[in-house]
Design an enzyme around this catalytic site. Sequence first.
Site, PDB file in Angstrom:
ATOM      1  N   GLU A  20      23.154  23.562  37.665  1.00 33.32           N
ATOM      2  CA  GLU A  20      23.732  24.477  36.761  1.00 33.32           C
ATOM      3  C   GLU A  20      24.047  23.760  35.312  1.00 33.32           C
ATOM      4  OE1 GLU A  20      26.736  25.884  38.932  1.00 33.32           O
ATOM      5  OE2 GLU A  20      25.447  27.563  39.911  1.00 33.32           O
TER       6      GLU A  20
ATOM      7  N   GLU B  14      21.594  12.038  57.596  1.00 34.27           N
ATOM      8  CA  GLU B  14      23.162  11.596  57.051  1.00 34.27           C
ATOM      9  C   GLU B  14      23.783  10.386  57.480  1.00 34.27           C
ATOM     10  OE1 GLU B  14      26.718  13.707  59.814  1.00 34.27           O
ATOM     11  OE2 GLU B  14      25.642  14.872  58.359  1.00 34.27           O
TER      12      GLU B  14
END
Length: 311
Positions: A94, A125
């Site tokens: 963004e 992960e």
Amino acid sequence: MPSTPDAPDLRAQLDALTTEAFRPDRAEIDRLPTLDIARLMNGEDAAVPAAVAERLPEIAAAIDAVAARMAGGGRLVYAGAGTAGRLGVLDASECPPTFNTAPGQVVGVIAGGPAAMVASVEGAEDSRELAEADLAALALTADDTVVGVSASGRTPYAIGAVEYARARGALTVGLACNPGSALAAAAEHGIEVVVGPELLTGSTRLKAGTAQKLVLNMVSTITMIRLGKTYGNLMVDVRASNEKLRARSRRIVALATGAADDEVEAALTAADGEVKNAILVLLAGVDGAAAARLLEESGGHLRAALAAERS
């Protein structure tokens, strides 16, 4: 890929985490009417901003350090797995339309790569090596900042990213939602926003995810304010890549200057569509080339450019 911890060891680790705690008072939640569940969930969420508020001094200190690195040409890199990684990628994605950041200036890396944005990548992960490889691919330098994000604060990918970055002299921030986390300890700036047990046991996309989003909003937004990408509360570095943003650009110039519509259009044309430059054209009475020069000399800070022209 390295082996994962033995099941009993991992179970013990999870049992010790606030974010994984079981709440007997919510054990009958599935029997409640939908409206009652919604009220419970809304009440849980209402506590998140207060938890963030308790960590504002640490957040502000981290932001000042990030802004200083970025002012010198460094990049801001978010690193995480699962929900935490997706939030980092979201915040990074963004920045270009909102603040006209250069490609690669704000980056999000997620355990398992782009595919992990929409699907779980088995074991990703748990790998510090994957984090090191992802940051090595960015040619990380001491000018950069790496923000490791993990609700538990124990995710190997996030910890590995911070440790790799710190070893190379980069600024490091560790954002977690449990106290005494390994991630915060590994980072130069540790931020632990403790939101407590989740409505659904261990579902850290809920309160923990909300807390992480709020903090990442602060990190990117306030850093960009410090870098001169706003004028007051106006997004003067907005990139007008579609009609909505072109209309917003015209509105921002009008709000900043009080100029009439035809003057705004003329200034944007003279400034090649750059909002900050157009504001300077109108407020300083200079042409587009002079506006660009003044902004370059002021490091992109509109207030400083205006002060320089008026002095």
